[in-house]
Motif scaffolding. Structure first.
Motif, PDB file in Angstrom:
ATOM      1  N   MET A 162       0.846  -1.193   0.000  1.00  0.00           N
ATOM      2  CA  MET A 162       0.000   0.000   0.000  1.00  0.00           C
ATOM      3  C   MET A 162       0.883   1.246   0.000  1.00  0.00           C
ATOM      4  O   MET A 162       1.859   1.328   0.722  1.00  0.00           O
ATOM      5  CB  MET A 162      -0.907   0.001   1.237  1.00  0.00           C
ATOM      6  N   LYS A 163       0.521   2.194  -0.858  1.00  0.00           N
ATOM      7  CA  LYS A 163       1.248   3.453  -0.941  1.00  0.00           C
ATOM      8  C   LYS A 163       0.346   4.585  -0.449  1.00  0.00           C
ATOM      9  O   LYS A 163      -0.844   4.634  -0.770  1.00  0.00           O
ATOM     10  CB  LYS A 163       1.658   3.755  -2.385  1.00  0.00           C
ATOM     11  N   THR A 164       0.932   5.493   0.322  1.00  0.00           N
ATOM     12  CA  THR A 164       0.209   6.680   0.764  1.00  0.00           C
ATOM     13  C   THR A 164       0.937   7.909   0.238  1.00  0.00           C
ATOM     14  O   THR A 164       2.148   8.044   0.445  1.00  0.00           O
ATOM     15  CB  THR A 164       0.117   6.747   2.294  1.00  0.00           C
ATOM     16  N   ILE A 165       0.207   8.781  -0.440  1.00  0.00           N
ATOM     17  CA  ILE A 165       0.797   9.986  -1.015  1.00  0.00           C
ATOM     18  C   ILE A 165      -0.007  11.195  -0.553  1.00  0.00           C
ATOM     19  O   ILE A 165      -1.245  11.194  -0.647  1.00  0.00           O
ATOM     20  CB  ILE A 165       0.796   9.930  -2.559  1.00  0.00           C
ATOM     21  N   ILE A 166       0.683  12.182  -0.049  1.00  0.00           N
ATOM     22  CA  ILE A 166       0.039  13.442   0.314  1.00  0.00           C
ATOM     23  C   ILE A 166       0.190  14.403  -0.861  1.00  0.00           C
ATOM     24  O   ILE A 166       1.312  14.673  -1.314  1.00  0.00           O
ATOM     25  CB  ILE A 166       0.644  14.046   1.596  1.00  0.00           C
ATOM     26  N   ILE A 167      -0.902  14.920  -1.349  1.00  0.00           N
ATOM     27  CA  ILE A 167      -0.893  15.790  -2.523  1.00  0.00           C
ATOM     28  C   ILE A 167      -0.351  17.166  -2.142  1.00  0.00           C
ATOM     29  O   ILE A 167      -0.838  17.798  -1.201  1.00  0.00           O
ATOM     30  CB  ILE A 167      -2.304  15.924  -3.109  1.00  0.00           C
ATOM     31  N   PRO A 213       4.621   5.442 -13.818  1.00  0.00           N
ATOM     32  CA  PRO A 213       4.519   5.260 -15.275  1.00  0.00           C
ATOM     33  C   PRO A 213       4.463   3.799 -15.726  1.00  0.00           C
ATOM     34  O   PRO A 213       4.027   3.513 -16.837  1.00  0.00           O
ATOM     35  CB  PRO A 213       5.785   5.956 -15.802  1.00  0.00           C
ATOM     36  N   LYS A 214       4.884   2.847 -14.874  1.00  0.00           N
ATOM     37  CA  LYS A 214       4.870   1.435 -15.267  1.00  0.00           C
ATOM     38  C   LYS A 214       3.520   0.771 -15.019  1.00  0.00           C
ATOM     39  O   LYS A 214       3.300  -0.370 -15.423  1.00  0.00           O
ATOM     40  CB  LYS A 214       5.969   0.674 -14.524  1.00  0.00           C
ATOM     41  N   LEU A 215       2.630   1.462 -14.338  1.00  0.00           N
ATOM     42  CA  LEU A 215       1.310   0.908 -14.053  1.00  0.00           C
ATOM     43  C   LEU A 215       0.443   0.965 -15.304  1.00  0.00           C
ATOM     44  O   LEU A 215       0.232   2.027 -15.882  1.00  0.00           O
ATOM     45  CB  LEU A 215       0.650   1.695 -12.915  1.00  0.00           C
ATOM     46  N   HIS A 216      -0.073  -0.193 -15.732  1.00  0.00           N
ATOM     47  CA  HIS A 216      -0.929  -0.242 -16.914  1.00  0.00           C
ATOM     48  C   HIS A 216      -2.264   0.436 -16.621  1.00  0.00           C
ATOM     49  O   HIS A 216      -2.794   0.352 -15.505  1.00  0.00           O
ATOM     50  CB  HIS A 216      -1.168  -1.690 -17.346  1.00  0.00           C
ATOM     51  N   SER A 236      -6.722  18.003  -4.647  1.00  0.00           N
ATOM     52  CA  SER A 236      -6.525  19.259  -3.933  1.00  0.00           C
ATOM     53  C   SER A 236      -5.319  19.140  -3.018  1.00  0.00           C
ATOM     54  O   SER A 236      -4.983  18.037  -2.546  1.00  0.00           O
ATOM     55  CB  SER A 236      -7.767  19.617  -3.101  1.00  0.00           C
ATOM     56  N   GLU A 237      -4.654  20.266  -2.784  1.00  0.00           N
ATOM     57  CA  GLU A 237      -3.493  20.262  -1.900  1.00  0.00           C
ATOM     58  C   GLU A 237      -3.898  19.751  -0.511  1.00  0.00           C
ATOM     59  O   GLU A 237      -4.915  20.162   0.044  1.00  0.00           O
ATOM     60  CB  GLU A 237      -2.905  21.657  -1.788  1.00  0.00           C
ATOM     61  N   GLY A 238      -3.112  18.815   0.024  1.00  0.00           N
ATOM     62  CA  GLY A 238      -3.389  18.247   1.341  1.00  0.00           C
ATOM     63  C   GLY A 238      -4.173  16.954   1.304  1.00  0.00           C
ATOM     64  O   GLY A 238      -4.304  16.279   2.334  1.00  0.00           O
ATOM     65  N   ASP A 239      -4.705  16.579   0.129  1.00  0.00           N
ATOM     66  CA  ASP A 239      -5.434  15.312   0.010  1.00  0.00           C
ATOM     67  C   ASP A 239      -4.507  14.136   0.339  1.00  0.00           C
ATOM     68  O   ASP A 239      -3.309  14.174   0.046  1.00  0.00           O
ATOM     69  CB  ASP A 239      -5.975  15.125  -1.408  1.00  0.00           C
ATOM     70  N   GLU A 240      -5.099  13.088   0.892  1.00  0.00           N
ATOM     71  CA  GLU A 240      -4.355  11.848   1.158  1.00  0.00           C
ATOM     72  C   GLU A 240      -4.835  10.780   0.187  1.00  0.00           C
ATOM     73  O   GLU A 240      -6.007  10.421   0.169  1.00  0.00           O
ATOM     74  CB  GLU A 240      -4.581  11.375   2.591  1.00  0.00           C
ATOM     75  N   LEU A 241      -3.930  10.298  -0.618  1.00  0.00           N
ATOM     76  CA  LEU A 241      -4.238   9.281  -1.616  1.00  0.00           C
ATOM     77  C   LEU A 241      -3.641   7.950  -1.168  1.00  0.00           C
ATOM     78  O   LEU A 241      -2.440   7.858  -0.924  1.00  0.00           O
ATOM     79  CB  LEU A 241      -3.653   9.700  -2.970  1.00  0.00           C
ATOM     80  N   LYS A 242      -4.485   6.926  -1.059  1.00  0.00           N
ATOM     81  CA  LYS A 242      -4.006   5.589  -0.689  1.00  0.00           C
ATOM     82  C   LYS A 242      -4.234   4.646  -1.855  1.00  0.00           C
ATOM     83  O   LYS A 242      -5.328   4.594  -2.430  1.00  0.00           O
ATOM     84  CB  LYS A 242      -4.729   5.081   0.560  1.00  0.00           C
ATOM     85  N   ILE A 243      -3.173   3.913  -2.217  1.00  0.00           N
ATOM     86  CA  ILE A 243      -3.197   3.035  -3.384  1.00  0.00           C
ATOM     87  C   ILE A 243      -2.914   1.613  -2.926  1.00  0.00           C
ATOM     88  O   ILE A 243      -1.807   1.292  -2.461  1.00  0.00           O
ATOM     89  CB  ILE A 243      -2.157   3.485  -4.435  1.00  0.00           C
ATOM     90  N   PHE A 244      -3.915   0.737  -3.054  1.00  0.00           N
ATOM     91  CA  PHE A 244      -3.785  -0.663  -2.653  1.00  0.00           C
ATOM     92  C   PHE A 244      -3.579  -1.516  -3.905  1.00  0.00           C
ATOM     93  O   PHE A 244      -4.488  -2.186  -4.388  1.00  0.00           O
ATOM     94  CB  PHE A 244      -5.034  -1.120  -1.890  1.00  0.00           C
ATOM     95  N   ILE A 245      -2.392  -1.439  -4.459  1.00  0.00           N
ATOM     96  CA  ILE A 245      -2.028  -2.195  -5.658  1.00  0.00           C
ATOM     97  C   ILE A 245      -0.715  -2.900  -5.393  1.00  0.00           C
ATOM     98  O   ILE A 245       0.210  -2.329  -4.795  1.00  0.00           O
ATOM     99  CB  ILE A 245      -1.903  -1.279  -6.892  1.00  0.00           C
ATOM    100  N   LEU A 304       2.410  -1.987  -9.632  1.00  0.00           N
ATOM    101  CA  LEU A 304       2.510  -0.542  -9.480  1.00  0.00           C
ATOM    102  C   LEU A 304       3.822   0.008 -10.020  1.00  0.00           C
ATOM    103  O   LEU A 304       3.868   1.047 -10.672  1.00  0.00           O
ATOM    104  CB  LEU A 304       2.358  -0.178  -7.996  1.00  0.00           C
ATOM    105  N   GLY A 305       4.909  -0.706  -9.750  1.00  0.00           N
ATOM    106  CA  GLY A 305       6.223  -0.227 -10.167  1.00  0.00           C
ATOM    107  C   GLY A 305       6.728   0.855  -9.233  1.00  0.00           C
ATOM    108  O   GLY A 305       6.009   1.332  -8.346  1.00  0.00           O
TER     109      GLY A 305
END
Length: 319
Positions: free
Chosen positions: A1-6, A24-27, A54-63, A68-69
Motif C-alpha cells: 500500500m502506498k500513501t501519497i500526500i498531494i 509510469p509502469k502501471l498499466h 486538492s493540496e493536502g489530500d491523502e491518496l491511498k493506493i492498494f495495488i 505498481l512499479g
C-alpha cells in the motif's frame, strides 16, 4: 500500500493523470480496475478517474508493488552530472517563472543522442542549487521549459517553476495568446516592407526538415508568419522583425526561404554562397521579445499582464 500526500504542484490534476505520471509502469487497465474496486481511495473515500486533486489530500493506493512499479522521482544526479552551471543570462525571474536568454548552440531538450547539457537540465540544476526545486519532495512535478527553440536559434525561453504556472503558460501558448517576435538577418529584402505570409507546412520526421507550399497538400498544416523590415542595409544585410502567429517546426527559417529571403547562416534552408560570404557561426535568428497578456488560476501571473519582455543581448547585432 502506498500513501501519497498531494502537494501544491500535484493539485488540480485529474486523479488518473497524476497516478499515470507518478507510476509510469502501471498499466491503465490495472489503474481503472483499482479505481472501480475501491483499491484507490482519496481521503478514505471512493474516487473517480476524473476526480480533481486538492493540496493536502491523502491518496491511498492498494495495488501490488509489482504491478505498481517504482514511484517516479527525479534524482539530482540525472540533471547535475552533465549540465553546466551556466544559467547567468536570466532576463526575468520571480517565484513562478524564469525567462532565460538561450545562446545559439545550446539544446533546449535532450535529442536522440541523449545530450546531457541541455537548457532544461541547466534550469533544474540552477533551481536545485538555489533551493527552489527539491526532486525528493515532489511526487510528479519537474520544472520545465514551456517553449522550444532550435539548437542554433538564440533567444528567450520561458521556464515554469511550479505546476500552476506551467499549465497557464502552456495554455496560453496553445491559444496563441503569447506574442513571439524574432530578429533576423535576411540575405535580401522581400518585395514589401511588411506583410502577413500564409502558406502550408509539411514535416519530414526522418530528415527533420520541412517543406513550405503555397497550396494545401495532404497532411500539411497552415502557417502564418508576419514580418516587417527594420533596416535594408544593416551590415550589408536586411534586418527584419518576424512575428510567429502559428508555431511550427522551423517555421520562420523555412517560410522566409520559401519567399526567396533566407536567413543568413542557416545551413538547412539558407543560401550556401551567401552563408560563405558572411561566415556567421550560427543562423542569425533570435527570439528577442515576448508579450504576455494572461488571466490565470490563483492570480499567479496577474502581475505580468500586458507586459513585454525584451532581450537586448542579440548576438548578431553586436560587433
Amino acid at each position: 500500500m502506498k500513501t501519497i500526500i498531494i502537494n501544491s504542484n500535484d493539485a488540480n490534476q485529474r486523479l488518473d493523470k497524476f497516478i499515470t505520471k507518478t507510476f509510469p509502469k502501471l498499466h491503465k487497465s490495472a489503474l481503472y480496475k483499482a479505481i472501480r474496486t475501491k483499491n484507490i481511495k482519496l481521503n478514505g473515500r471512493r474516487c473517480d478517474i476524473s476526480t480533481r486533486l486538492s493540496e493536502g489530500d491523502e491518496l491511498k493506493i492498494f495495488i501490488n508493488d509489482e504491478l505498481l512499479g517504482a514511484q517516479k522521482k527525479e534524482k539530482p544526479h540525472t540533471f547535475k552530472k552533465g549540465a553546466s552551471l551556466n544559467l547567468r543570462d536570466i532576463i526575468y525571474e520571480d517565484e513562478n517563472i524564469i525567462l532565460i536568454n538561450k545562446k545559439p548552440g545550446v539544446l533546449v531538450h535532450s535529442d536522440k543522442n541523449n545530450q546531457e547539457d541541455t537548457l532544461a537540465d541547466r534550469l533544474k540544476n540552477y533551481l536545485y542549487r538555489i533551493k527552489e526545486y527539491d526532486p525528493e519532495a515532489e511526487n510528479s512535478f519537474v520544472p520545465a521549459l514551456c517553449n522550444r527553440l532550435d539548437r542554433n536559434t538564440a533567444g528567450i525561453v520561458i521556464g515554469a517553476k511550479n505546476a500552476a504556472s506551467l499549465r497557464e503558460i502552456n495554455k496560453k501558448i496553445k491559444e496563441n495568446s503569447i506574442v513571439k517576435k524574432y530578429l533576423c538577418l535576411l540575405a535580401c529584402a522581400p518585395p514589401a516592407e511588411k506583410a502577413t505570409l500564409v502558406a502550408y507546412h509539411s514535416k519530414d520526421n526522418k530528415t527533420n526538415t520541412v517543406t513550405i507550399s503555397g497550396k494545401e497538400t495532404e497532411g500539411s498544416k497552415q502557417i502564418i508568419t508576419k514580418y516587417r523590415i527594420i533596416d535594408k542595409n544593416y551590415k550589408n544585410a536586411v534586418l527584419a522583425e518576424v512575428e510567429l502567429v502559428t508555431g511550427r517546426t522551423h517555421q520562420i527559417r523555412a517560410h522566409m526561404a520559401h519567399i526567396g529571403c533566407p536567413i543568413i547562416g542557416d545551413v538547412k534552408y539558407g543560401n550556401k554562397s551567401v552563408n560563405e560570404k558572411y561566415k556567421l557561426p550560427y543562423q542569425a535568428l533570435c527570439a528577442y521579445r515576448l508579450v504576455f497578456s494572461v488571466t490565470n488560476e490563483k492570480n499567479l501571473l496577474s502581475y505580468i499582464e500586458g507586459k513585454e519582455f525584451e532581450n537586448r543581448d542579440v548576438w548578431f547585432l553586436t560587433d
